[in-house]
Design a protein around this motif. Structure first.
Motif, mmCIF file in Angstrom:
data_model
loop_
_atom_site.group_PDB
_atom_site.id
_atom_site.type_symbol
_atom_site.label_atom_id
_atom_site.label_comp_id
_atom_site.label_asym_id
_atom_site.label_seq_id
_atom_site.Cartn_x
_atom_site.Cartn_y
_atom_site.Cartn_z
ATOM 1 N N HIS A 194 -79.274 49.749 42.605
ATOM 2 C CA HIS A 194 -79.369 50.854 43.547
ATOM 3 C C HIS A 194 -80.786 50.942 44.115
ATOM 4 O O HIS A 194 -81.760 50.744 43.387
ATOM 5 C CB HIS A 194 -79.025 52.179 42.864
ATOM 6 N N ARG B 105 -82.738 66.852 44.770
ATOM 7 C CA ARG B 105 -81.774 65.948 45.401
ATOM 8 C C ARG B 105 -81.971 64.521 44.901
ATOM 9 O O ARG B 105 -81.001 63.804 44.649
ATOM 10 C CB ARG B 105 -81.918 66.019 46.922
ATOM 11 N N TYR C 44 -83.243 63.598 41.994
ATOM 12 C CA TYR C 44 -82.797 63.538 40.605
ATOM 13 C C TYR C 44 -81.277 63.504 40.524
ATOM 14 O O TYR C 44 -80.702 62.731 39.745
ATOM 15 C CB TYR C 44 -83.356 64.731 39.834
ATOM 16 N N ALA C 45 -80.624 64.305 41.363
ATOM 17 C CA ALA C 45 -79.166 64.311 41.383
ATOM 18 C C ALA C 45 -78.626 62.949 41.817
ATOM 19 O O ALA C 45 -77.615 62.464 41.300
ATOM 20 C CB ALA C 45 -78.653 65.410 42.310
ATOM 21 N N ARG C 46 -79.318 62.315 42.784
ATOM 22 C CA ARG C 46 -78.872 61.006 43.248
ATOM 23 C C ARG C 46 -79.017 59.964 42.150
ATOM 24 O O ARG C 46 -78.140 59.099 41.974
ATOM 25 C CB ARG C 46 -79.683 60.586 44.486
ATOM 26 N N ARG D 287 -78.904 60.520 38.899
ATOM 27 C CA ARG D 287 -77.836 60.775 37.920
ATOM 28 C C ARG D 287 -76.494 60.284 38.443
ATOM 29 O O ARG D 287 -75.671 59.755 37.688
ATOM 30 C CB ARG D 287 -77.779 62.268 37.585
ATOM 31 N N HIS D 288 -76.270 60.422 39.744
ATOM 32 C CA HIS D 288 -75.035 59.934 40.350
ATOM 33 C C HIS D 288 -74.946 58.408 40.233
ATOM 34 O O HIS D 288 -73.869 57.874 39.956
ATOM 35 C CB HIS D 288 -74.967 60.357 41.821
ATOM 36 N N CYS D 289 -76.066 57.717 40.439
ATOM 37 C CA CYS D 289 -76.079 56.257 40.346
ATOM 38 C C CYS D 289 -75.672 55.785 38.958
ATOM 39 O O CYS D 289 -75.113 54.683 38.804
ATOM 40 C CB CYS D 289 -77.462 55.710 40.683
ATOM 41 N N LEU E 123 -73.337 56.720 37.237
ATOM 42 C CA LEU E 123 -71.881 56.705 37.085
ATOM 43 C C LEU E 123 -71.258 55.422 37.607
ATOM 44 O O LEU E 123 -70.072 55.166 37.389
ATOM 45 C CB LEU E 123 -71.268 57.894 37.820
ATOM 46 N N TYR E 124 -72.058 54.613 38.320
ATOM 47 C CA TYR E 124 -71.520 53.433 38.983
ATOM 48 C C TYR E 124 -72.305 52.198 38.557
ATOM 49 O O TYR E 124 -73.515 52.240 38.426
ATOM 50 C CB TYR E 124 -71.606 53.586 40.506
ATOM 51 N N SER F 282 -75.031 50.594 45.335
ATOM 52 C CA SER F 282 -74.665 51.548 46.368
ATOM 53 C C SER F 282 -75.443 51.216 47.635
ATOM 54 O O SER F 282 -76.448 50.518 47.588
ATOM 55 C CB SER F 282 -75.021 52.969 45.918
ATOM 56 N N ASP G 34 -80.035 54.473 49.986
ATOM 57 C CA ASP G 34 -80.179 55.873 50.328
ATOM 58 C C ASP G 34 -81.518 56.095 50.990
ATOM 59 O O ASP G 34 -82.510 55.433 50.680
ATOM 60 C CB ASP G 34 -80.120 56.753 49.071
#
Length: 201
Positions: free
Chosen positions: A164, A180, A182-184, A186-188, A190-191, A195, A198
């Motif tokens: 990522h 935002r 940090y949230a991104r 954490r989202h990464c 999951l995969y 991606s 960004d």
């Protein structure tokens, strides 16, 4: 908040000088509960042990510091552990290193590539040079040499290692949306597949 990460996670915070990499990496490491190694921290330790001379010496220790940084990341991965690493990682040198690590130690990689307007970075560099806030071994007090020192770019390319990539505009620290980012990250987690790149303000 510390998290159990399987496979291990490596967050690489990179970019041109004066983009706020170290401050950002420290905050991410604390929030993720991960060990952190910063290239300039290593370099300044070497200055204390080996001494300070001239800019050529500073550059030599800079290269050595990057090698120590790579060694730290590999040691973490060999132990199945995650980490955050920060430095102005050159894509030409860093890509083969981290590509090898990806083959030998399967892990999730997230690159946070800091960018900003070159004029903003040049002014930050000027102010930092006058402030004396960094270790004198960096030779910030000396004028930049046009024969050796290219203008500070607004961005440096990320490593070509898959994973990522988050491009973060740090031109205005007051407007930086850390939550935002940090949230991104954490989202990464999951995969496992890369991606799209960004772009965050």
């Amino acid at each position: 908040m510390s998290v159990d990460l399987r496979p291990p996670l490596v967050v690489l915070v990179s970019g041109p000088p004066c983009t706020g990499k170290t401050t950002l990496a420290r905050r991410l490491a604390a929030d993720l509960g991960l060990p952190l190694r910063c290239k300039d921290t290593i370099k300044e330790t070497l200055f204390e042990v080996l001494g300070v001379t001239d800019r050529a010496w500073s550059r030599r220790l800079g290269g050595a510091s990057m090698e120590v940084l790579y060694t730290f990341v590999e040691a973490q991965l060999a132990a199945g552990q995650s980490c955050v690493a920060e430095g102005n990682i050159d894509a030409g040198f860093g890509t083969p290193v981290f590509a090898r690590l990806a083959r030998e130690y399967p892990h999730t990689s997230i690159q946070v590539n800091c960018i900003a307007n070159p004029a903003v970075l040049a002014e930050r560099f000027r102010r930092r040079s006058l402030s004396g806030e960094r270790h004198p071994g960096h030779q910030d007090h000396l004028p930049r040499d046009p024969r050796l020192d290219a203008p500070i770019p607004g961005r440096t390319p990320p490593l070509d290692i898959g994973g990522h990539v988050i491009e973060l505009d740090t031109g205005d620290f007051a407007q930086l949306d850390y939550d935002r980012l940090y949230a991104r990250i954490r989202h990464c987690l999951l995969y496992t597949s890369p991606s799209p790149r960004d772009q965050l303000q």
